[in-house]
Design an enzyme around this catalytic site. Structure first.
Site, mmCIF file in Angstrom:
data_model
loop_
_atom_site.group_PDB
_atom_site.id
_atom_site.type_symbol
_atom_site.label_atom_id
_atom_site.label_comp_id
_atom_site.label_asym_id
_atom_site.label_seq_id
_atom_site.Cartn_x
_atom_site.Cartn_y
_atom_site.Cartn_z
ATOM 1 N N ALA A 161 32.168 40.573 -11.068
ATOM 2 C CA ALA A 161 31.038 41.442 -11.375
ATOM 3 C C ALA A 161 30.013 40.690 -12.205
ATOM 4 C CB ALA A 161 31.514 42.680 -12.117
ATOM 5 N N GLN B 153 -20.806 53.292 31.959
ATOM 6 C CA GLN B 153 -21.879 54.257 32.229
ATOM 7 C C GLN B 153 -22.854 54.201 31.057
ATOM 8 O OE1 GLN B 153 -20.949 58.369 31.738
ATOM 9 N NE2 GLN B 153 -22.648 59.087 33.028
ATOM 10 N N LEU C 29 -12.975 60.077 33.627
ATOM 11 C CA LEU C 29 -14.227 60.064 32.875
ATOM 12 C C LEU C 29 -13.940 60.007 31.371
ATOM 13 C CD1 LEU C 29 -16.418 62.605 34.860
ATOM 14 C CD2 LEU C 29 -15.789 60.240 35.392
ATOM 15 N N ASN D 41 16.374 35.995 -2.143
ATOM 16 C CA ASN D 41 16.032 35.177 -0.965
ATOM 17 C C ASN D 41 14.640 34.564 -1.048
ATOM 18 O OD1 ASN D 41 14.834 37.705 -0.757
ATOM 19 N ND2 ASN D 41 14.761 37.619 1.477
ATOM 20 N N GLU E 158 -21.749 76.749 34.714
ATOM 21 C CA GLU E 158 -21.465 76.426 33.315
ATOM 22 C C GLU E 158 -21.772 77.643 32.438
ATOM 23 O OE1 GLU E 158 -19.944 73.568 32.152
ATOM 24 O OE2 GLU E 158 -19.686 73.334 34.310
ATOM 25 N N ASN F 40 -11.711 68.941 22.186
ATOM 26 C CA ASN F 40 -13.066 68.682 21.705
ATOM 27 C C ASN F 40 -13.103 68.514 20.190
ATOM 28 O OD1 ASN F 40 -14.294 68.801 24.283
ATOM 29 N ND2 ASN F 40 -14.247 71.029 24.215
ATOM 30 N N ARG G 207 -17.679 66.084 18.324
ATOM 31 C CA ARG G 207 -17.063 67.139 17.522
ATOM 32 C C ARG G 207 -15.727 66.729 16.895
ATOM 33 N NH1 ARG G 207 -17.273 71.971 21.628
ATOM 34 N NH2 ARG G 207 -17.447 70.250 23.101
#
Ligand code: UD1
Ligand code: CA
Length: 453
Positions: free
Chosen positions: A422, A72, A8, A385, A154, A227, A15
């Protein structure tokens, strides 16, 4: 027996206060939903169904080949969400596992135990529960006298007595599929929220005298649901601890695991030592006996054996064996350092191959170059380059000595055994065994190459 999961993921995740869908927030380098799908794969036999709703387009893009998705719309609760998968799965699967996409620490083994519980259950449902002092807003498990589960209540509708219950609904379910498809349609609409709660299906079974069993989990950490971003950080820390422990048990040393950050897809060989403040991101393979860090960031790279990487940043790079880099080396995309390459401080390499034994001790930039074995790159050397429009290649042979502060203006080839003085600015190809100096550099003599070991 066919076992299929429904994941799901249609909820909004309000939040999180984010424009990114909750299930796409990364944990140890992978989206939350990836972790859930990983656990599911362990415990099921068929391709899972992901129920999407909020930000459906973005979320659907993610599982792609890993799952099928179903929409859904509107989101009328967890029971209603499961219903959306019925047309895809009815008559196709024997057991249905339902879980939530915001619990990335849930292990595949735990879902496996849940499936085993249901295989032995004469009734149609088994659920995952945990006993904890801090209820975290979870639903409470109400048991019957015979020990089977009577209902899930719940928190916001629980009585004072029910609130005392320490056994909680984790959010993992295994159903007999045929029973589920029929019972789903009998879930009553929740009078307060107008939603159809999957948790209410438990009471439908127990009232009909069909036993609901529970697998009680012992690892509280696995049940952390996300959450808010506070939960996200808790899960991130726990996930990284889990990953680090696995590497340590496989023979990797970490001086300070708490400051060692390793993504899920990283492979590390034994006797490799990770020093503090090391970040290993993305797809990485590291061999044996290496020493990495401190203060090192590596992304999508491959490292052989016995390398030393000190305080450096590597991205899409490849190190062969016994390479020694840093401090403050930077390897960019396509950098490939051969065996025994030494690259000291403030070097940058991009899209280049440094063959075996190349030495580049101090602040240089090498881009789009091939450098032959045992060549020495002096301090301050730059492959020029890029002319503002295009990139050009530099090819340097073996046993070349590039003097300090040489500008190599590409496209350019420098023959084996050559040498630059160099501060040379080299604009024309240099023949083998030739010394060039000046600006622009011109040939001044032909040399004898020394025999090397
Ligand atoms: C849910 C459980 C609770 C459990 C807790 C554990 C219900 C009614 N309650 O509560 O018992 O203790 O999880 O974390 O199931 N979703 C949809 N479509 C919807 C609604 C939700 O797909 O219409 C998805 C969400 O994206 C989420 C999951 O279902 O992944 C759970 O929904 P959420 O709202 O987070 O449920 P909780 O209130 O946490
Ligand atoms: Ca939740």
């Amino acid at each position: 027996m066919k076992i299929t999961a429904i994941l799901l993921a249609a909820g909004q995740g309000t939040r999180m206060k984010s424009s990114l869908p909750k299930v796409l927030h990364p944990i140890a380098g992978k989206p939350m939903i990836w972790h859930a799908l990983q656990a599911i794969r362990h415990a099921t036999t068929e391709k899972p169904v992901v129920v999407v709703g909020h930000s459906a387009q973005e979320v659907t893009k993610y599982p792609d080949v890993l799952a099928q998705t179903v929409l859904q719309e509107p989101q009328l609760g967890t029971g209603h969400a499961v219903m959306q998968a019925e047309p895809l799965l009815k008559g196709i699967t024997d057991l249905v596992v339902v879980c939530y996409s915001d619990m990335p620490l849930l292990r595949g083994e735990t879902l496996g135990k849940l499936v085993e519980t249901q295989k032995k259950n004469k009734g149609p449902i088994s659920i995952l529960t945990v006993v904890a002092d801090d209820p975290r807003g979870f639903g409470r498990i109400i048991r019957k006298a015979d020990g089977s589960v009577e209902s899930i209540v719940e928190e916001y509708v629980a009585t004072a007595e029910q609130l005392q219950v320490k056994e909680l609904n984790v959010g993992g379910y295994c159903f007999d599929a045929n029973w589920l498809w029929e019972a789903l349609h009998r879930i009553p609409k929740n009078p307060q929220k107008g939603e159809y709660y999957l948790t209410d299906i438990v009471e439908l079974a127990s009232k009909a005298g069909l036993p609901v069993q529970a697998t009680v989990m012992d690892d509280l950490e696995e049940t952390i649901g996300i959450n808010t971003r506070v939960h996200l950080s808790e899960v991130e820390v726990a996930m990284r601890r889990r990953i680090n422990q696995e590497h340590m048990l496989n023979g990797v040393t970490m001086m300070d695991p708490a400051s060692t950050y390793i993504d899920v897809d990283v492979k590390i060989g034994r006797d490799t030592v990770l020093m503090p403040n090391t970040y290993l991101y993305g797809q990485i393979e590291i061999g044996e006996g290496n020493r990495i860090g401190p203060n090192t960031i590596i992304r999508d790279s491959k490292i052989g054996n016995r390398c030393k990487v000190l305080a450096s940043v590597l991205e899409s790079a490849l190190l062969d064996d016994d390479v020694d880099i840093g401090p403050f080396a930077r390897l960019r995309k396509g950098a490939h350092l051969g065996d025994h390459v030494h690259m000291g401080n403030f070097g940058e390499v991009k899209d280049s191959y440094l063959a075996e034994g190349v030495k580049m001790g101090h602040f240089s930039y090498i881009g789009n170059a091939q450098i032959g074995a045992n060549t020495n790159i002096g301090a301050g050397t730059i492959t020029c380059n890029y002319d503002g429009e295009k990139k050009y290649a530099t090819e340097i042979g073996e046993d070349v000595f590039i003097g300090s502060d040489t500008m190599l203006v590409a496209p350019l080839k420098i023959g084996s055994g050559a040498r630059t003085g160099a501060g040379s600015v080299v604009t024309k190809n240099v023949a083998e065994d030739t010394l060039v100096v000046g600006m622009p550099a011109r040939a001044i003599k032909k040399m004898e190459r020394k025999a090397k070991k």
